[in-house]
Design an enzyme around this catalytic site. Sequence first.
Site, short mmCIF file in Angstrom:
data_model
loop_
_atom_site.label_atom_id
_atom_site.label_comp_id
_atom_site.label_asym_id
_atom_site.label_seq_id
_atom_site.Cartn_x
_atom_site.Cartn_y
_atom_site.Cartn_z
N ASP A 174 -8.04 -5.30 0.02
CA ASP A 174 -8.53 -6.14 -1.06
C ASP A 174 -8.15 -7.61 -0.91
OD1 ASP A 174 -9.83 -4.14 -2.50
OD2 ASP A 174 -7.92 -3.43 -3.30
N HIS A 214 0.85 -1.19 0.00
CA HIS A 214 0.00 0.00 0.00
C HIS A 214 0.88 1.23 0.00
CE1 HIS A 214 -3.22 2.76 1.03
NE2 HIS A 214 -4.05 1.79 0.66
#
Length: 424
Positions: free
Chosen positions: A359, A302
């Site tokens: 996700d 991320h």
Amino acid sequence: MEKAKLILSGKEYELPVIVGSENEVAIDITRLRNDSGAITMDSGYGNTGSCESAITFIDGEKGILRYRGYPIEELAKKSNFVEVSYLLVYGHLPSKKELAEFHYGLTHHSLIHEDMKKFFEGFPPSAHPMGILSSMVSSLSAFYPEEGFDVDVSINMIRLMAKLKTIAAFSYKKSIGQPYVYPRNDLSFSADMLHMMYAVPSEQYEVPEVLEDALDLLLILHADHEQNCSTSTVRMVGSSQANLFAAISAGICALWGPLHGGANQEVLNMLELIRNDGSNYKKYIEMAKDKNSNFKLMGFGHRVYKNFDPRAKILKAQADKVLKELGINDPLLDIAKNLEEVALKDEFFIERKLYPNVDFYSGIIYRAMGIPTNMFTVMFALGRLPGWIAHWKEMRETHGQRIYRPRQIYVGSKKHSYVPITKR
Ligand code: CMC
């Protein structure tokens, strides 16, 4: 006020420093070009603040996420998606009356104009529902035009939130060739979405509570994430004073990409690939580390989190719960857990601080809920909508908001003179 000093070509410049409410520090370079002729360079905007915002706080090093100051863990446990949407858009938790009025708006505006159904007919069955979603949102501007920048758009914000789930469910029904199911005002936001997706005219359908709760949680966890790619796109388009529907439609397109919201679909594709390859997950860890392979561990890493994504932690526990309650034993969940376990001990991932993101587990839950893979990102968009609207509203209410317009460093050819084609 504290100042930063910059020395450029022997000359010293003083730059103002901005400090946020959680003590984040920014150097304000707004006047740097005027004063010195230089711009700053930050490809991918990894270190650039584009605005001041009071909506969401993230501390990526500590794995903290708060909406309007409320920790995501508390909201996930105690709130619901409609209340969280109100919180994000209007800045405070609603009173009973405010919540009732908001809920009324979200139900009583949920029908789409019957003429819009014709638009769905024009798409081929293979159309990706994200493409349909963004086109439909953009076309809402034809039905609810905004005339002028100063017009009151509060009703359009409600309309959009109410209608997006109807559009999303209709795009699903279109893709499987079933008749559209209209929204029901007696159901919760999440139950209504699932009812429109799963009900058929020939039989009675009750939305199981486990599915309603799971979807509500997923929507809460996706509701905002400060200046990510799609939200920045919404602000970018909105800064030109384009209408709300145009800005959100652009945000949906930005979310679609596999490095952003489209990653949830890619995670599932990756897990299936690994299962079909004899569940040899270690091979794929090695591939992800190999710079020549072009393979990434989808759902890992991320831009902001350099620690566990707090949303992924909640979802990992939720995946276990939902699968257990639905009596599903999904080998893909085992592969996901194995990948996570190995990656978290591997020097490559440790060094780069790569952890599972939101996700990684959301796709497993969607799959258990019977939601097809190409609808995963649509569910993400549905959850992210209040965040996009909150940012669009915040930007619109910012006094003196300028159009977003980054600079560049030109590295092309120097001036040439035109050469006629006969002499080239
Ligand atoms: N698998 C393998 N290596 C990775 C991965 C990954 N998933 N993510 C990052 N790296 C490596 C990358 O190759 C780089 O290595 P090196 O320093 O040796 O060149 C290093 O880690 C830093 O990565 P980066 O690409 O500079 O990081 P970024 O901040 O530009 O990208 C990201 C962030 C999320 C796009 C990226 O981690 C990625 O592509 N992850 C997979 C896609 C994904 O899961 N996206 C969903 C993000 S969360 C949902 C949302 O909000 O959108």
